[in-house]
Design an enzyme around this catalytic site. Structure first.
Site, mmCIF file in Angstrom:
data_model
loop_
_atom_site.group_PDB
_atom_site.id
_atom_site.type_symbol
_atom_site.label_atom_id
_atom_site.label_comp_id
_atom_site.label_asym_id
_atom_site.label_seq_id
_atom_site.Cartn_x
_atom_site.Cartn_y
_atom_site.Cartn_z
ATOM 1 N N ASN A 10 34.155 51.041 0.883
ATOM 2 C CA ASN A 10 34.425 49.692 0.367
ATOM 3 C C ASN A 10 33.532 49.492 -0.854
ATOM 4 O O ASN A 10 32.319 49.329 -0.711
ATOM 5 C CB ASN A 10 34.115 48.657 1.466
ATOM 6 N N LYS A 12 33.490 46.999 -2.802
ATOM 7 C CA LYS A 12 33.184 45.576 -3.054
ATOM 8 C C LYS A 12 33.445 45.258 -4.534
ATOM 9 O O LYS A 12 34.391 45.792 -5.110
ATOM 10 C CB LYS A 12 31.758 45.266 -2.606
ATOM 11 N N HIS A 109 36.189 40.564 6.126
ATOM 12 C CA HIS A 109 34.839 41.082 5.851
ATOM 13 C C HIS A 109 33.854 39.900 5.886
ATOM 14 O O HIS A 109 34.194 38.791 5.470
ATOM 15 C CB HIS A 109 34.811 41.767 4.477
ATOM 16 N N GLU A 111 31.523 39.136 4.040
ATOM 17 C CA GLU A 111 31.290 38.523 2.720
ATOM 18 C C GLU A 111 32.414 37.539 2.389
ATOM 19 O O GLU A 111 32.187 36.555 1.688
ATOM 20 C CB GLU A 111 31.137 39.617 1.658
ATOM 21 N N GLU A 179 30.688 45.283 11.840
ATOM 22 C CA GLU A 179 29.693 45.312 10.768
ATOM 23 C C GLU A 179 28.678 44.201 11.010
ATOM 24 O O GLU A 179 28.918 43.044 10.601
ATOM 25 C CB GLU A 179 30.361 45.101 9.414
ATOM 26 N N GLY A 185 24.033 46.189 3.533
ATOM 27 C CA GLY A 185 23.301 46.211 2.274
ATOM 28 C C GLY A 185 21.804 46.008 2.421
ATOM 29 O O GLY A 185 21.106 45.758 1.440
ATOM 30 N N SER A 221 24.921 49.777 6.153
ATOM 31 C CA SER A 221 23.895 50.732 5.705
ATOM 32 C C SER A 221 24.141 52.156 6.205
ATOM 33 O O SER A 221 23.197 52.886 6.502
ATOM 34 C CB SER A 221 22.503 50.242 6.117
HETATM 35 P P1 13P Z 1 26.658 48.791 3.030
HETATM 36 O O1 13P Z 1 27.077 50.183 3.469
HETATM 37 O O2 13P Z 1 26.306 48.698 1.595
HETATM 38 O O3 13P Z 1 25.593 48.259 3.950
HETATM 39 O O4 13P Z 1 27.937 47.843 3.227
HETATM 40 C C1 13P Z 1 28.638 47.884 4.409
HETATM 41 C C2 13P Z 1 29.890 47.111 4.254
HETATM 42 O O5 13P Z 1 29.860 45.888 4.149
HETATM 43 C C3 13P Z 1 31.167 47.849 4.197
HETATM 44 O O6 13P Z 1 32.267 47.010 4.283
#
Ligand code: 13P
Length: 265
Positions: A10, A12, A109, A111, A179, A185, A221
Site C-alpha cells: 500500500n 498510500k 483503512h 487512515e 492493522e 508507520g 510496520s
Molecule cells: P506501514 O507498513 O508503513 O506501517 O503501514 C502499514 C499500513 O498501513 C498498510 O496498509
C-alpha cells in the site's frame, strides 16, 4: 483448494510514475523479456505460492497497469466510493478501478476511518460496491493504542468486522487485514503472540460471518526483518505492507519470504 499467501503493498499518498518504473525495473532486474516469475518465483507459476499486489495512488493506476501487465503482479485501489457514479467530486468508483485493470480494492483503512470519518457502515457499503464490480475487497480493521491499553481491542475489532463486512462477502471476494493503528508507520510491531491471538479471534468471527477460507493479512510496520516470523504465525495468510513496499528490494524480500512459507487458508 488452499489459497496462496497475499503480499500486498500500500503506497498510500506516495510515489510517482518514475517510482513505479524504478520499482518494476527492480522487480524484473531491468531485463528485456524477464518476468516477475524470475525474481519473484511462484508469482505466476502453477505452484502459485504467493500472490503479489501493489496498491499505488489511484492516479498512478493506469501507469502501474502498463508497467506490471504480463508480470503476474496484480494492482489495486486504496479506496473507492460506495456508489457506481454521480456527483461525488474527487471520488473514484469501483467501475473506474476495474477499467484500470484492478482486481482488488482496499476499504476501511484506519487512515480513511480517522482522517475522513469513515464508519464501519460506510466501509461495508464500499465493500459491497467492490463485490458488485467483481473485485476483491481488502477490508481493514484494527484498534488504536488507547483501545488496546484499556483492554478494548477485541471488542473494537470484532465490532468493526461485524459492521464492515457486507452480506455480499464470500471467501473468494473478501480478504480481511488486521492493522493495529498503533503499529502503522511507527516501527512498533505487534508481537507474534499478539498477532496470533487477534488473528484467532478474527478467524472465528469471519468464519461465522463469511465461512471458511477468507485470507487474513497482518499490517503495521512489516519489514524484511519481521516478515518471516509474521508470515509463519497461525492464521496469518499474508501481509499488507506500507512504508517497506515503496522500496522494491525490501518488498521483493518480503514476497520471497512468503513464497518459502506454507500456503494460506
Ligand atoms: P506501514 O507498513 O508503513 O506501517 O503501514 C502499514 C499500513 O498501513 C498498510 O496498509
Amino acid at each position: 483448494m488452499a489459497k496462496p499467501k497475499l503480499i500486498a503493498g500500500n503506497w498510500k499518498m506516495n510515489g510517482s510514475k518514475a517510482d513505479i518504473d524504478t520499482w518494476a525495473a527492480h522487480i524484473f532486474a531491468g531485463e528485456a523479456g524477464a518476468t516477475a516469475k524470475k525474481l519473484l518465483p511462484g508469482v505466476s507459476d502453477s505452484e502459485n505460492k504467493a500472490e503479489i499486489l501493489l496498491c499505488p495512488p489511484a492516479i498512478l493506476l493506469d501507469h502501474t497497469g502498463k508497467a506490471l501487465k504480463t508480470t503476474g503482479v496484480k494492482w489495486g485501489g486504496q479506496d473507492c466510493h460506495a456508489e457506481a457514479s454521480g456527483a461525488h467530486t474527487g471520488d473514484i468508483s469501483t467501475g473506474m478501478l476495474k477499467e484500470m485493470g484492478c482486481t482488488y480494492a482496499i476499504v476501511g483503512h484506519s487512515e480513511r476511518r480517522q482522517n475522513h470519518g469513515e464508519t464501519s457502515e460506510n466501509v461495508a457499503n464500499k465493500a459491497r460496491a467492490v463485490h458488485a464490480a467483481g473485485l476483491v475487497a481488502i477490508i481493514c480493521v484494527g484498534e488504536t493504542d488507547d483501545e488496546r491499553t484499556s483492554g478494548k481491542a477485541e471488542d473494537i475489532v470484532t465490532g468493526q468486522l461485524k459492521n464492515s463486512i457486507p452480506d455480499t462477502a464470500t471467501p473468494e471476494n473478501t480478504v480481511v487485514a488486521y492493522e493495529p493503528v498503533w503499529a502503522i508507520g511507527t516501527g512498533k510491531v505487534a508481537s507474534a503472540e499478539d498477532i496470533a491471538q487477534m488473528h484467532g479471534i478474527i478467524r472465528d468471527s469471519v468464519t461465522k460471518q463469511v465461512g471458511d477460507g477468507v485470507r487474513l493479512l497482518y499490517g503495521g510496520s512489516v519489514k524484511v526483518a519481521n516478515a518471516p516470523e509474521i508470515l509463519h504465525t497461525p492464521n496469518v495468510d499474508g501481509v499488507l505492507v506500507g512504508g517497506a513496499s515503496l522500496k522494491a528490494e525490501e518488498f521483493q524480500a518480503i514476497a520471497l519470504a512468503a513464497q518459502k512459507g506454507a500456503k494460506a487458508v
